[in-house]
Design a protein around this motif. Structure first.
Motif, PDB file in Angstrom:
ATOM      1  N   THR A 212       0.856  -1.222   0.054  1.00 28.13           N
ATOM      2  CA  THR A 212       0.093   0.000   0.043  1.00 28.13           C
ATOM      3  C   THR A 212       0.898   1.517   0.048  1.00 28.13           C
ATOM      4  O   THR A 212       0.408   2.286  -0.579  1.00 28.13           O
ATOM      5  CB  THR A 212      -0.917   0.099   1.342  1.00 28.13           C
ATOM      6  N   SER A 213       1.914   1.204   0.707  1.00 32.52           N
ATOM      7  CA  SER A 213       2.679   2.430   0.508  1.00 32.52           C
ATOM      8  C   SER A 213       4.472   2.101   0.452  1.00 32.52           C
ATOM      9  O   SER A 213       4.844   1.160   1.180  1.00 32.52           O
ATOM     10  CB  SER A 213       2.649   3.391   1.832  1.00 32.52           C
ATOM     11  N   LEU A 244       5.171   8.177   8.272  1.00 31.16           N
ATOM     12  CA  LEU A 244       3.641   8.158   8.575  1.00 31.16           C
ATOM     13  C   LEU A 244       3.240   6.983   7.526  1.00 31.16           C
ATOM     14  O   LEU A 244       3.981   6.652   6.544  1.00 31.16           O
ATOM     15  CB  LEU A 244       2.914   9.500   7.992  1.00 31.16           C
ATOM     16  N   LEU A 245       2.192   6.172   8.138  1.00 28.89           N
ATOM     17  CA  LEU A 245       1.786   5.283   7.289  1.00 28.89           C
ATOM     18  C   LEU A 245       1.284   5.457   5.916  1.00 28.89           C
ATOM     19  O   LEU A 245       1.303   4.509   5.082  1.00 28.89           O
ATOM     20  CB  LEU A 245       0.350   4.631   7.858  1.00 28.89           C
ATOM     21  N   GLY A 246       0.969   6.734   5.656  1.00 25.41           N
ATOM     22  CA  GLY A 246       0.892   7.100   4.251  1.00 25.41           C
ATOM     23  C   GLY A 246       1.914   7.117   3.248  1.00 25.41           C
ATOM     24  O   GLY A 246       1.754   6.951   1.832  1.00 25.41           O
ATOM     25  N   LYS A 250       8.331  11.589   7.715  1.00 25.21           N
ATOM     26  CA  LYS A 250       7.780  12.964   8.493  1.00 25.21           C
ATOM     27  C   LYS A 250       9.366  13.468   9.032  1.00 25.21           C
ATOM     28  O   LYS A 250       9.476  14.823   9.084  1.00 25.21           O
ATOM     29  CB  LYS A 250       7.099  12.450   9.752  1.00 25.21           C
TER      30      LYS A 250
END
Lengths: 299, 202
Positions: A212-213, A244-246, A250
């Motif tokens: 997903t990322s 970050l999970l996205g 960070k």
């Protein structure tokens, strides 16, 4: 331990004691050092409290992996696994509780204790090359393993069968052929899995088996952890990366060692909640607040 | 015990004496001048002036006493005021502590929510890459219909083929039968003529 040896020391593994007041670290000379966190974090800490309370030679080769159960510290070196009782170590008694040689050549990683007690004699076959990292999903009763052959295999530990096999390097978005296909870090949390190494660090959703990322970190990541809503990862750079999970990075917090091998979070105790990282230096950085390095423990 | 209280008394007297050097001396002087005035042998004007002077000193003493009493009252009230402020501040501190722990819990909750949102976003991204379900269903339906139509047509064509085959079969078999009948007829004609010629020949 002369200054030259100090210069060439690398810390490969760390583990916190079950009470959360001590940290054990293993280096490439086969030694394990036990540090007292409570005295190092107390308001009247001195230079002395940042050195180990006990250092002993545990194995002939490097101590690649350390793991703590409720009562024992397991350490793995070249081909043998030893167990040390935490109570004895705190009393500075360095006699091993037991030492065992599993029947393969060299071990780099300790499986988490569930796996060892549940299937002490069964062997999970399927990887074609070294296994670098392991992770356990207790709720589903699965073990995940990642290795040199670039495949992350998911095993059901009751039947000993390989349930899934994800070849990370085959996915275009993750693969970095210039680094290779080996997987060196693997961690899971409920339905999500982080894996990285040769291919970029990527977050996978295990139910759909899809990435997903992808995290744009240069260098190979050697250890990663989920923490609250962030991902902490260490590897070839001189910093701890917060992501970050996205998929965005960070922050990157600088540390002393030039390249980091291990990251450990002390979640066992409420007073000594620290993050410690170790790598190619004789110093282990301690973070009480994730945003900056507080001080360093020295081997 | 006695020694302690004596010390205290001496200390207090020294303090008072040191502070109100004017006051204590004034009272002593007043007392002396009063006794002197009582035993005065001078003129009545002198006595009167002395009397006035004594009244003045007395007034001064009363004034300083009044001042000290007021200061004492003021100190008491200041103490109360400070006590009040102190309790207020303590309350504020405890409420701030509570607020801090509330906020910490909020942060934890918010972090969890953010994590869930991010997981959702990540999954949504992956899902978006796949085509829409309705679209695919519609396409499937269209394809199904086409398939049905085509199979219909195929059936029709097959039926027609069968029919034509049968018709041809009928045609061919009638032709063959006709041929047979014609041959039979020819044969029977030949037989007849042969028989009649044989009969005639005999």
């Amino acid at each position: 331990m002369g200054p030259v040896e100090h210069l060439h020391m690398s810390v490969f593994s760390q583990s916190f004691s079950p009470c959360g007041r001590f940290l054990a670290a293993g280096n490439n000379y086969g030694e394990i050092a036990v540090f007292s966190l409570s005295s190092a974090l107390s308001p009247d800490a001195t230079e002395l409290s940042q050195t180990p309370i006990l250092t002993f030679t545990a194995h002939e080769g490097p101590v690649f992996s350390l793991f703590s159960t409720d009562t024992h510290l397991l350490s793995a070196g070249n081909g043998e696994i030893s167990a040390w009782s935490w109570a004895e170590l705190i009393k500075r008694n360095t006699k091993a509780a037991w030492t065992r040689r599993p029947n393969y050549k060299s071990s780099l990683e300790i499986p988490e204790i569930n796996a060892m007690t549940v299937n002490p004699t069964s062997v999970l076959q399927g990887h074609t090359d070294y296994i670098h990292c392991l992770s356990v999903r207790e709720r589903e009763g699965e073990i995940l393993s990642g290795g040199e052959d670039g495949a992350v295999r998911i095993w059901d530990y009751r039947t000993g069968q390989s349930v899934h096999c994800i070849e990370v390097y085959k996915y275009e978005e993750c693969a970095r052929p210039q680094y290779g296909k080996w997987i060196s870090c693997l961690t899971t949390e409920s339905d999500w899995m982080l894996c990285g190494g040769g291919p970029s660090l990527s977050l996978w959703h295990l139910r759909s088996m899809s990435p997903t990322s992808i995290f744009p970190l240069s260098g190979c990541q050697r250890q990663a952890n989920f923490y609250q809503d962030m991902i902490l990862s260490v590897g070839e750079g001189q910093c701890v990366s917060h992501c970050l999970l996205g998929g965005e990075v960070k922050a990157q917090i600088p540390c002393t060692p030039h390249s980091l091998n291990t990251l450990a979070l002390n979640l066992n105790s409420t007073d000594n909640r620290v993050l410690t990282v170790g790598g190619s230096s004789h110093q282990i950085d301690v973070f009480t607040n994730l945003s900056y390095r507080t001080f360093s423990l020295s081997f | 015990m006695g020694a302690v209280t004596d010390d205290e008394v001496i200390r207090k007297r020294l303090l008072i004496d040191g502070d109100g050097a004017g006051d204590d001396r004034r009272i002593n002087v007043l007392l002396k001048s009063f006794t002197k005035w009582c035993n005065a042998t001078g003129s009545p004007e002198e006595g009167f002036t002395q009397y006035q002077r004594m009244l003045g000193t007395l007034a001064q003493c009363e004034f300083s006493m009044g001042k000290t009493l007021l200061v004492y009252d003021m100190n008491l009230r200041e103490m109360e005021n400070y006590e009040k402020i102190y309790t207020d501040i303590e309350q504020n501190i405890t409420s701030a502590h509570d607020k801090i722990s509330e906020c910490k819990k909020e942060i934890q909750r918010a972090k969890r929510i953010r994590k869930n949102r991010q997981e959702y976003d990540a999954l949504a991204k992956v899902i978006q890459q796949h085509p829409d379900r309705h679209e695919t269903l519609k396409q499937l339906e269209a394809l199904d219909k086409e398939l049905q139509q085509l199979s219909h047509i195929k059936e029709n064509v097959e039926d027609k083929l069968e029919l034509r085959k049968k018709q041809f079969h009928v045609l061919l078999s009638t032709i063959q039968e006709l041929q047979q009948t014609l041959e039979n007829d020819e044969k029977s004609e030949n037989d007849d003529t042969q028989e009649s010629s044989m009969e005639n020949g005999e």
